[in-house]
Design an enzyme around this catalytic site. Structure first.
Site, PDB file in Angstrom:
ATOM      1  N   ARG A 231       8.143   3.341 -18.200  1.00 24.67           N
ATOM      2  CA  ARG A 231       7.809   4.760 -18.185  1.00 24.67           C
ATOM      3  C   ARG A 231       7.064   5.087 -19.468  1.00 24.67           C
ATOM      4  O   ARG A 231       7.377   4.513 -20.516  1.00 24.67           O
ATOM      5  CB  ARG A 231       9.087   5.629 -18.129  1.00 24.67           C
ATOM      6  CG  ARG A 231       9.762   5.665 -16.784  1.00 24.67           C
ATOM      7  CD  ARG A 231       8.946   6.437 -15.755  1.00 24.67           C
ATOM      8  NE  ARG A 231       9.618   6.484 -14.468  1.00 24.67           N
ATOM      9  CZ  ARG A 231       9.408   5.612 -13.479  1.00 24.67           C
ATOM     10  NH1 ARG A 231       8.548   4.626 -13.620  1.00 24.67           N
ATOM     11  NH2 ARG A 231      10.046   5.736 -12.328  1.00 24.67           N
ATOM     12  N   GLU A 260       1.552  12.053 -16.644  1.00 22.83           N
ATOM     13  CA  GLU A 260       0.686  11.537 -15.567  1.00 22.83           C
ATOM     14  C   GLU A 260       0.422  12.648 -14.554  1.00 22.83           C
ATOM     15  O   GLU A 260       1.305  13.432 -14.274  1.00 22.83           O
ATOM     16  CB  GLU A 260       1.391  10.376 -14.862  1.00 22.83           C
ATOM     17  CG  GLU A 260       1.633   9.182 -15.752  1.00 22.83           C
ATOM     18  CD  GLU A 260       2.521   8.141 -15.068  1.00 22.83           C
ATOM     19  OE1 GLU A 260       2.807   8.263 -13.856  1.00 22.83           O
ATOM     20  OE2 GLU A 260       2.942   7.203 -15.764  1.00 22.83           O
ATOM     21  N   HIS A 278      -0.405   3.984 -12.690  1.00 23.30           N
ATOM     22  CA  HIS A 278       0.984   3.932 -12.191  1.00 23.30           C
ATOM     23  C   HIS A 278       1.012   3.395 -10.755  1.00 23.30           C
ATOM     24  O   HIS A 278       1.433   4.099  -9.827  1.00 23.30           O
ATOM     25  CB  HIS A 278       1.663   5.303 -12.261  1.00 23.30           C
ATOM     26  CG  HIS A 278       3.163   5.204 -12.168  1.00 23.30           C
ATOM     27  ND1 HIS A 278       4.005   6.111 -12.722  1.00 23.30           N
ATOM     28  CD2 HIS A 278       3.968   4.286 -11.575  1.00 23.30           C
ATOM     29  CE1 HIS A 278       5.267   5.777 -12.475  1.00 23.30           C
ATOM     30  NE2 HIS A 278       5.261   4.653 -11.773  1.00 23.30           N
TER      31      HIS A 278
HETATM   32  C1  8YV Z   1       7.095   4.398  -7.495  1.00 25.60           C
HETATM   33  C2  8YV Z   1       8.049   3.839  -9.744  1.00 25.60           C
HETATM   34  O1  8YV Z   1       6.496   3.671  -6.523  1.00 25.60           O
HETATM   35  O2  8YV Z   1       9.797   2.881  -8.534  1.00 25.60           O
HETATM   36  C3  8YV Z   1       9.457   3.479  -9.535  1.00 25.60           C
HETATM   37  O3  8YV Z   1      10.274   3.826 -10.402  1.00 25.60           O
HETATM   38  O4  8YV Z   1       7.689   4.325 -10.740  1.00 25.60           O
HETATM   39  C4  8YV Z   1       7.030   3.555  -8.701  1.00 25.60           C
HETATM   40  O5  8YV Z   1       7.249   2.269  -8.260  1.00 25.60           O
HETATM   41  C5  8YV Z   1       6.353   5.616  -7.518  1.00 25.60           C
HETATM   42  O6  8YV Z   1       6.980   6.526  -8.308  1.00 25.60           O
HETATM   43  C6  8YV Z   1       6.206   6.153  -6.120  1.00 25.60           C
HETATM   44  O7  8YV Z   1       5.681   7.384  -6.166  1.00 25.60           O
END
Ligand code: 8YV
Length: 312
Positions: A231, A260, A278
């Site tokens: 993150r 983001e 992302h």
């Molecule tokens: C998600 C992510 O796919 O799984 C997570 O924690 O950050 C990503 O893999 C994404 O947030 C989908 O919108």
């Protein structure tokens, strides 16, 4: 039938349709007057479909008094208040495991792209510099480097097992020592000092906010690179940008950012970063599997009051 389901996004068109066929689905993202909807319908909503990106805003959750379950598309849950869920008896599921491989592949991709200057190389070819100026400056090899992983969970371990065949030595920092042969560090600055490449694979949220700070970047040093598939919040981002600008570290490969998708414009001015939107889990196959697991979790809740992949 769960009466009613509130989706904060279209997880995948086919799967959103499946949810709509099986439940009374409301697409919150498409509702114009959200407050009116909540006033009229808030007490009917029993389930939320969200994602790691959207989480569940506290003011929304507060207006859904009969909410029973949150099914999230993704593995990170830093934007869902799990304590509040526990207090209200709301169950929560995520989509673990099925995205591990793609996310780990992305970390490795960013590592090689950063070290081997993939973007500069692409530009060297496209812009005609290759023909005009001859070979591009040499990059540095990954072999023999020390790879420090912050957070040796499922994704961290998958990164380690992919990196070892590239000839790196693996160390890690985390809450506890694991039953693995990699070198354990109980101090993040010490891991950064040891590492050439620092890969962030820990959860986001309050516990890890800003843990990669100026001291960690200083310890990583002038030849060091940072890879972040965790993150944006894990890094003190202004400190990272300064470190990239003034050569405190050599480069970074980043899939995640603060704020983001409106990321700090300073990143676009840097030629020692590889930026990715992302999208670490963003393959058709993995996103379909994640969406199916959201559907299955909702159905399992509906049919037998249990989730397949609960975290609360
Ligand atoms: C998600 C992510 O796919 O799984 C997570 O924690 O950050 C990503 O893999 C994404 O947030 C989908 O919108």
């Amino acid at each position: 039938m769960i009466r009613s389901v509130l989706a904060l996004l279209d997880i995948r068109p086919v799967h959103t349709r499946l949810i709509a066929e099986r439940h009374d689905l409301h697409r919150y993202d498409l509702i114009e007057d959200k407050q009116k909807f909540l006033d009229d319908m808030g007490d009917q909503i029993r389930a939320i479909v969200t994602s790691a990106r959207f989480g569940v805003p506290a003011d929304l959750m507060a207006q859904l008094p009969n909410l029973e379950v949150i099914t999230s598309f993704g593995v990170g849950h830093d934007l869902i208040d799990l304590e509040a869920c526990r207090a209200r008896g709301i169950r929560v599921s995520t989509t673990p495991d099925i995205l591990t491989d793609d996310v780990a592949d992305t970390a490795i991709m960013l590592m090689h792209a950063t070290l081997r200057q993939l973007l500069a190389g692409d530009d060297w070819v496209r812009s005609g510099k290759w023909a005009a100026k001859g070979p591009m400056a040499l990059a540095r090899t990954v072999r023999g480097r020390k790879l420090g992983i912050v957070g040796l969970g499922r994704i961290g371990q998958a990164i380690a097992s992919r990196a070892i065949p590239s000839g790196v030595e693996v160390g890690y920092f985390g809450r506890s020592k694991k039953a693995v042969d990699y070198k354990f560090f109980d101090d993040l600055v010490a891991l950064a000092e040891w590492s050439d490449i620092l890969v962030l694979a820990c959860p986001g949220g309050a516990a890890t906010k800003g843990i990669v700070n100026q001291a960690v970047l200083d310890a990583l040093g002038r030849a060091g690179i940072v890879i972040n598939i965790a993150r944006g919040s894990v890094i003190d981002e202004p400190a990272l940008i300064r470190a990239l600008q003034d050569g405190t570290i050599a480069g970074a490969g980043l899939d995640v950012f603060d704020n983001e998708p409106n990321i700090d414009p300073a990143f676009a001015q840097l030629d020692n970063v590889v930026l990715y939107p992302h999208l670490a889990s963003g393959t058709v196959e993995t996103r379909d599997a994640m969406a199916q697991l959201v559907v299955d979790n909702l159905d399992a809740w509906d049919e037998r009051g249990a989730l397949i992949t609960p975290i609360v």
